[in-house]
Scaffold this motif. Structure first.
Motif, PDB file in Angstrom:
ATOM      1  N   ASN A   1      55.991  25.076  16.462  1.00 29.78           N
ATOM      2  CA  ASN A   1      57.315  25.316  15.888  1.00 29.78           C
ATOM      3  C   ASN A   1      57.578  24.373  14.713  1.00 29.78           C
ATOM      4  O   ASN A   1      58.169  24.765  13.706  1.00 29.78           O
ATOM      5  N   ARG A   2      57.133  23.152  14.849  1.00 28.50           N
ATOM      6  CA  ARG A   2      57.308  22.190  13.749  1.00 28.50           C
ATOM      7  C   ARG A   2      56.478  22.614  12.539  1.00 28.50           C
ATOM      8  O   ARG A   2      56.933  22.514  11.395  1.00 28.50           O
ATOM      9  N   LEU A   3      55.235  23.099  12.800  1.00 29.06           N
ATOM     10  CA  LEU A   3      54.387  23.551  11.686  1.00 29.06           C
ATOM     11  C   LEU A   3      54.974  24.789  11.016  1.00 29.06           C
ATOM     12  O   LEU A   3      54.797  24.993   9.818  1.00 29.06           O
ATOM     13  N   LEU A   4      55.665  25.618  11.793  1.00 28.51           N
ATOM     14  CA  LEU A   4      56.283  26.827  11.255  1.00 28.51           C
ATOM     15  C   LEU A   4      57.715  26.577  10.755  1.00 28.51           C
ATOM     16  O   LEU A   4      58.432  27.521  10.440  1.00 28.51           O
ATOM     17  N   LYS A   5      58.121  25.324  10.718  1.00 25.20           N
ATOM     18  CA  LYS A   5      59.437  24.907  10.213  1.00 25.20           C
ATOM     19  C   LYS A   5      60.590  25.542  11.000  1.00 25.20           C
ATOM     20  O   LYS A   5      61.558  26.039  10.410  1.00 25.20           O
ATOM     21  N   GLY A   6      60.458  25.564  12.329  1.00 24.65           N
ATOM     22  CA  GLY A   6      61.539  25.991  13.199  1.00 24.65           C
ATOM     23  C   GLY A   6      61.748  27.485  13.305  1.00 24.65           C
ATOM     24  O   GLY A   6      62.849  27.925  13.616  1.00 24.65           O
ATOM     25  N   ARG A   7      60.738  28.274  13.062  1.00 26.59           N
ATOM     26  CA  ARG A   7      60.884  29.737  13.100  1.00 26.59           C
ATOM     27  C   ARG A   7      60.798  30.321  14.514  1.00 26.59           C
ATOM     28  O   ARG A   7      61.173  31.476  14.710  1.00 26.59           O
TER      29      ARG A   7
END
Length: 173
Positions: free
Chosen positions: A23-29
């Motif tokens: 989730n962090r790598l996807l910027k909270g998506r």
């Protein structure tokens, strides 16, 4: 049992951690509920893997002279997958190195029998099998052996020819 509990908890924490990292790598998506769902799924998968892996794991640790005579599979309504793929919950093993006979009674054999259960300690019980008359008996206190090979004080149980304990004890190799 305690080790399996720890493994289940660690699997849940690891799955939740991986989802949070993703989730962090996807910027909270990813939705917020995704981490606990992944943790629950990982914990369930670990529990199922431990249930199905118990029998092969224990069987592989048995000495080569100990032969599995019978397995008992389990199904439960709260585990619907077990109706398709039942898992072994208990089994009976015979120590073939312990099989003994008396020269006067060659059809009667004495063997050590072990009872294994998923959440229970191993039980050991001497069993006498009559290979010709197709009967067996568990040896308890009060049993006496005569010089001619006769056994006094036991209660015989008549069994079918396919009885797994008698057929395992009586087989010749």
């Amino acid at each position: 049992m305690f080790v399996e509990l720890i493994a289940t908890i660690v699997a849940g924490v690891a799955a939740a951690g991986l989802v949070m990292l993703l989730n962090r790598l996807l910027k909270g998506r990813l939705p917020r509920w995704f981490a606990p769902v992944a943790a629950g799924f990982a914990m369930l998968a670990t529990t199922i893997a431990n249930e199905y892996g118990w029998y092969p794991r224990v069987k592989d640790t048995l000495p080569k002279d100990v032969v599995v005579a019978q397995t008992v599979e389990n199904t439960a309504f709260y585990r619907p997958w077990t109706f398709v793929f039942p898992f072994v919950e208990r089994f009976v093993a015979i120590d073939m190195a312990s099989v003994r006979t008396h020269p006067a009674q060659p059809a009667v054999r004495l063997a050590e029998t072990y009872f294994f259960g998923r959440w229970s300690p191993v039980s050991k019980l001497p069993v006498v099998a009559d290979c010709v008359a197709l009967k067996r008996a568990a040896l308890m206190d009060g049993v006496s052996f005569e010089d001619d090979g006769a056994i006094n004080g036991i209660t015989w149980t008549q069994v079918a020819a396919e009885d797994p304990i008698v057929s395992t004890v009586c087989r010749t190799e």
